[in-house]
Design a protein around this motif. Structure first.
Motif, PDB file in Angstrom:
ATOM      1  N   ILE A  88       0.836  -1.203   0.000  1.00  0.00           N
ATOM      2  CA  ILE A  88       0.000   0.000   0.000  1.00  0.00           C
ATOM      3  C   ILE A  88       0.872   1.255   0.000  1.00  0.00           C
ATOM      4  CG2 ILE A  88      -1.660   1.340   1.372  1.00  0.00           C
ATOM      5  CD1 ILE A  88      -2.877  -1.383   2.198  1.00  0.00           C
ATOM      6  N   LYS A  89       1.954   1.237   0.757  1.00  0.00           N
ATOM      7  CA  LYS A  89       2.872   2.377   0.779  1.00  0.00           C
ATOM      8  C   LYS A  89       3.505   2.592  -0.597  1.00  0.00           C
ATOM      9  CE  LYS A  89       4.262   2.093   5.634  1.00  0.00           C
ATOM     10  NZ  LYS A  89       5.416   1.829   6.512  1.00  0.00           N
ATOM     11  N   TRP A  90       3.938   1.508  -1.241  1.00  0.00           N
ATOM     12  CA  TRP A  90       4.540   1.643  -2.572  1.00  0.00           C
ATOM     13  C   TRP A  90       3.522   2.122  -3.597  1.00  0.00           C
ATOM     14  CZ3 TRP A  90       9.279   2.469  -3.687  1.00  0.00           C
ATOM     15  CH2 TRP A  90      10.281   1.999  -2.850  1.00  0.00           C
ATOM     16  N   LEU A  91       2.283   1.662  -3.488  1.00  0.00           N
ATOM     17  CA  LEU A  91       1.232   2.174  -4.370  1.00  0.00           C
ATOM     18  C   LEU A  91       0.992   3.661  -4.108  1.00  0.00           C
ATOM     19  CD1 LEU A  91      -1.366  -0.742  -4.446  1.00  0.00           C
ATOM     20  CD2 LEU A  91      -0.028   0.152  -6.358  1.00  0.00           C
ATOM     21  N   GLY A  92       1.030   4.044  -2.837  1.00  0.00           N
ATOM     22  CA  GLY A  92       0.902   5.463  -2.486  1.00  0.00           C
ATOM     23  C   GLY A  92       2.000   6.296  -3.119  1.00  0.00           C
ATOM     24  N   ASN A  93       3.230   5.790  -3.069  1.00  0.00           N
ATOM     25  CA  ASN A  93       4.341   6.484  -3.717  1.00  0.00           C
ATOM     26  C   ASN A  93       4.116   6.591  -5.215  1.00  0.00           C
ATOM     27  OD1 ASN A  93       5.862   7.010  -1.480  1.00  0.00           O
ATOM     28  ND2 ASN A  93       7.381   5.431  -1.846  1.00  0.00           N
ATOM     29  N   PHE A  94       3.764   5.478  -5.837  1.00  0.00           N
ATOM     30  CA  PHE A  94       3.567   5.451  -7.282  1.00  0.00           C
ATOM     31  C   PHE A  94       2.505   6.459  -7.713  1.00  0.00           C
ATOM     32  CE2 PHE A  94       1.023   3.903 -10.859  1.00  0.00           C
ATOM     33  CZ  PHE A  94       1.987   3.891 -11.858  1.00  0.00           C
ATOM     34  N   SER A 113       1.278   9.035  -6.111  1.00  0.00           N
ATOM     35  CA  SER A 113       1.645  10.418  -5.793  1.00  0.00           C
ATOM     36  C   SER A 113       2.644  10.972  -6.798  1.00  0.00           C
ATOM     37  CB  SER A 113       2.221  10.504  -4.374  1.00  0.00           C
ATOM     38  OG  SER A 113       1.245  10.150  -3.429  1.00  0.00           O
ATOM     39  N   ILE A 114       3.644  10.178  -7.142  1.00  0.00           N
ATOM     40  CA  ILE A 114       4.665  10.624  -8.092  1.00  0.00           C
ATOM     41  C   ILE A 114       4.070  10.801  -9.483  1.00  0.00           C
ATOM     42  CG2 ILE A 114       6.782   9.929  -9.289  1.00  0.00           C
ATOM     43  CD1 ILE A 114       7.592   8.583  -6.558  1.00  0.00           C
ATOM     44  N   VAL A 115       3.310   9.814  -9.945  1.00  0.00           N
ATOM     45  CA  VAL A 115       2.688   9.917 -11.265  1.00  0.00           C
ATOM     46  C   VAL A 115       1.702  11.083 -11.288  1.00  0.00           C
ATOM     47  CG1 VAL A 115       1.208   8.742 -12.944  1.00  0.00           C
ATOM     48  CG2 VAL A 115       3.068   7.489 -11.837  1.00  0.00           C
ATOM     49  N   GLY A 116       0.950  11.261 -10.203  1.00  0.00           N
ATOM     50  CA  GLY A 116       0.013  12.381 -10.116  1.00  0.00           C
ATOM     51  C   GLY A 116       0.715  13.725 -10.240  1.00  0.00           C
ATOM     52  N   ALA A 117       1.886  13.847  -9.637  1.00  0.00           N
ATOM     53  CA  ALA A 117       2.640  15.098  -9.726  1.00  0.00           C
ATOM     54  C   ALA A 117       3.012  15.406 -11.177  1.00  0.00           C
ATOM     55  CB  ALA A 117       3.889  15.023  -8.852  1.00  0.00           C
ATOM     56  N   PHE A 118       3.466  14.393 -11.903  1.00  0.00           N
ATOM     57  CA  PHE A 118       3.839  14.608 -13.300  1.00  0.00           C
ATOM     58  C   PHE A 118       2.609  14.882 -14.175  1.00  0.00           C
ATOM     59  CE2 PHE A 118       7.813  12.740 -11.919  1.00  0.00           C
ATOM     60  CZ  PHE A 118       8.740  13.523 -12.607  1.00  0.00           C
ATOM     61  N   ILE A 119       1.515  14.210 -13.882  1.00  0.00           N
ATOM     62  CA  ILE A 119       0.294  14.451 -14.660  1.00  0.00           C
ATOM     63  C   ILE A 119      -0.208  15.873 -14.445  1.00  0.00           C
ATOM     64  CG2 ILE A 119      -2.127  13.780 -14.942  1.00  0.00           C
ATOM     65  CD1 ILE A 119      -1.266  10.894 -14.307  1.00  0.00           C
ATOM     66  N   VAL A 120      -0.187  16.361 -13.211  1.00  0.00           N
ATOM     67  CA  VAL A 120      -0.596  17.743 -12.936  1.00  0.00           C
ATOM     68  C   VAL A 120       0.383  18.711 -13.609  1.00  0.00           C
ATOM     69  CG1 VAL A 120      -0.803  19.492 -11.116  1.00  0.00           C
ATOM     70  CG2 VAL A 120      -1.891  17.267 -10.834  1.00  0.00           C
ATOM     71  N   ALA A 121       1.673  18.401 -13.583  1.00  0.00           N
ATOM     72  CA  ALA A 121       2.667  19.260 -14.229  1.00  0.00           C
ATOM     73  C   ALA A 121       2.422  19.361 -15.733  1.00  0.00           C
ATOM     74  CB  ALA A 121       4.075  18.737 -13.961  1.00  0.00           C
ATOM     75  N   MET A 122       1.838  18.323 -16.321  1.00  0.00           N
ATOM     76  CA  MET A 122       1.507  18.350 -17.751  1.00  0.00           C
ATOM     77  C   MET A 122       0.124  18.953 -18.000  1.00  0.00           C
ATOM     78  SD  MET A 122       3.174  14.797 -19.149  1.00  0.00           S
ATOM     79  CE  MET A 122       2.274  13.735 -18.035  1.00  0.00           C
ATOM     80  N   THR A 167      -7.555  17.065 -13.844  1.00  0.00           N
ATOM     81  CA  THR A 167      -8.549  16.139 -13.300  1.00  0.00           C
ATOM     82  C   THR A 167      -7.927  14.769 -13.054  1.00  0.00           C
ATOM     83  OG1 THR A 167     -10.297  17.320 -14.477  1.00  0.00           O
ATOM     84  CG2 THR A 167     -10.830  15.129 -13.656  1.00  0.00           C
ATOM     85  N   LEU A 168      -7.227  14.244 -14.033  1.00  0.00           N
ATOM     86  CA  LEU A 168      -6.585  12.930 -13.877  1.00  0.00           C
ATOM     87  C   LEU A 168      -5.498  12.982 -12.806  1.00  0.00           C
ATOM     88  CD1 LEU A 168      -6.328  10.015 -14.840  1.00  0.00           C
ATOM     89  CD2 LEU A 168      -4.716  10.834 -16.585  1.00  0.00           C
ATOM     90  N   GLY A 169      -4.722  14.060 -12.812  1.00  0.00           N
ATOM     91  CA  GLY A 169      -3.645  14.193 -11.828  1.00  0.00           C
ATOM     92  C   GLY A 169      -4.153  14.207 -10.401  1.00  0.00           C
ATOM     93  N   TYR A 170      -5.226  14.950 -10.158  1.00  0.00           N
ATOM     94  CA  TYR A 170      -5.777  14.991  -8.804  1.00  0.00           C
ATOM     95  C   TYR A 170      -6.397  13.658  -8.400  1.00  0.00           C
ATOM     96  CZ  TYR A 170      -4.721  19.887  -8.175  1.00  0.00           C
ATOM     97  OH  TYR A 170      -4.059  21.081  -8.023  1.00  0.00           O
ATOM     98  N   CYS A 171      -6.902  12.908  -9.360  1.00  0.00           N
ATOM     99  CA  CYS A 171      -7.391  11.554  -9.048  1.00  0.00           C
ATOM    100  C   CYS A 171      -6.239  10.673  -8.572  1.00  0.00           C
ATOM    101  CB  CYS A 171      -8.072  10.934 -10.264  1.00  0.00           C
ATOM    102  SG  CYS A 171      -9.660  11.668 -10.661  1.00  0.00           S
ATOM    103  N   PHE A 172      -5.093  10.784  -9.252  1.00  0.00           N
ATOM    104  CA  PHE A 172      -3.914  10.029  -8.826  1.00  0.00           C
ATOM    105  C   PHE A 172      -3.455  10.487  -7.446  1.00  0.00           C
ATOM    106  CE2 PHE A 172      -3.823   8.266 -12.931  1.00  0.00           C
ATOM    107  CZ  PHE A 172      -2.846   7.273 -12.985  1.00  0.00           C
ATOM    108  N   PHE A 173      -3.421  11.812  -7.242  1.00  0.00           N
ATOM    109  CA  PHE A 173      -3.039  12.345  -5.929  1.00  0.00           C
ATOM    110  C   PHE A 173      -3.963  11.825  -4.828  1.00  0.00           C
ATOM    111  CE2 PHE A 173      -0.771  16.411  -7.486  1.00  0.00           C
ATOM    112  CZ  PHE A 173       0.474  15.862  -7.227  1.00  0.00           C
ATOM    113  N   LEU A 174      -5.258  11.765  -5.103  1.00  0.00           N
ATOM    114  CA  LEU A 174      -6.216  11.261  -4.107  1.00  0.00           C
ATOM    115  C   LEU A 174      -5.885   9.827  -3.700  1.00  0.00           C
ATOM    116  CD1 LEU A 174      -9.669  12.630  -5.290  1.00  0.00           C
ATOM    117  CD2 LEU A 174      -8.667  12.905  -3.024  1.00  0.00           C
ATOM    118  N   ILE A 175      -5.594   9.004  -4.678  1.00  0.00           N
ATOM    119  CA  ILE A 175      -5.260   7.609  -4.381  1.00  0.00           C
ATOM    120  C   ILE A 175      -3.969   7.539  -3.563  1.00  0.00           C
ATOM    121  CG2 ILE A 175      -4.619   5.374  -5.377  1.00  0.00           C
ATOM    122  CD1 ILE A 175      -6.459   6.176  -7.786  1.00  0.00           C
ATOM    123  N   GLY A 176      -2.970   8.306  -3.978  1.00  0.00           N
ATOM    124  CA  GLY A 176      -1.693   8.300  -3.257  1.00  0.00           C
ATOM    125  C   GLY A 176      -1.829   8.795  -1.833  1.00  0.00           C
TER     126      GLY A 176
END
Length: 72
Positions: A5-11, A13-22, A26-35
């Motif tokens: 669960i911690k590694w999924l949280g990392n994954f 959160s990191i992917v969400g940061a890059f998606i928001v940077a691009m 909406t998709l980025g914040y969904c990833f952030f929520l999961i992380g």
């Protein structure tokens, strides 16, 4: 299981940061929520108050960001 669960949280959160940077907010914040949710859960299980409080505020920020991305 908690370690996964911690590694999924990392994954997510990191992917969400890059998606928001691009600017796919909406998709980025969904990833952030999961992380943030994964890390919040991890904090609850381990009774780590610093982890709980940090990710509780991240969850609130994620919901605000997602709301703004959808409705503005």
């Amino acid at each position: 299981m908690l370690n996964k669960i911690k590694w999924l949280g990392n994954f997510f959160s990191i992917v969400g940061a890059f998606i928001v940077a691009m600017q796919y907010l909406t998709l980025g914040y969904c990833f952030f929520l999961i992380g943030s949710g994964a890390w919040f859960y991890s904090g609850i299980v381990t009774k780590d108050k610093a982890l709980i409080s940090l990710n509780l505020f991240f969850l609130v920020a994620d919901f605000i960001g997602l709301y703004n991305a959808i409705f503005s």
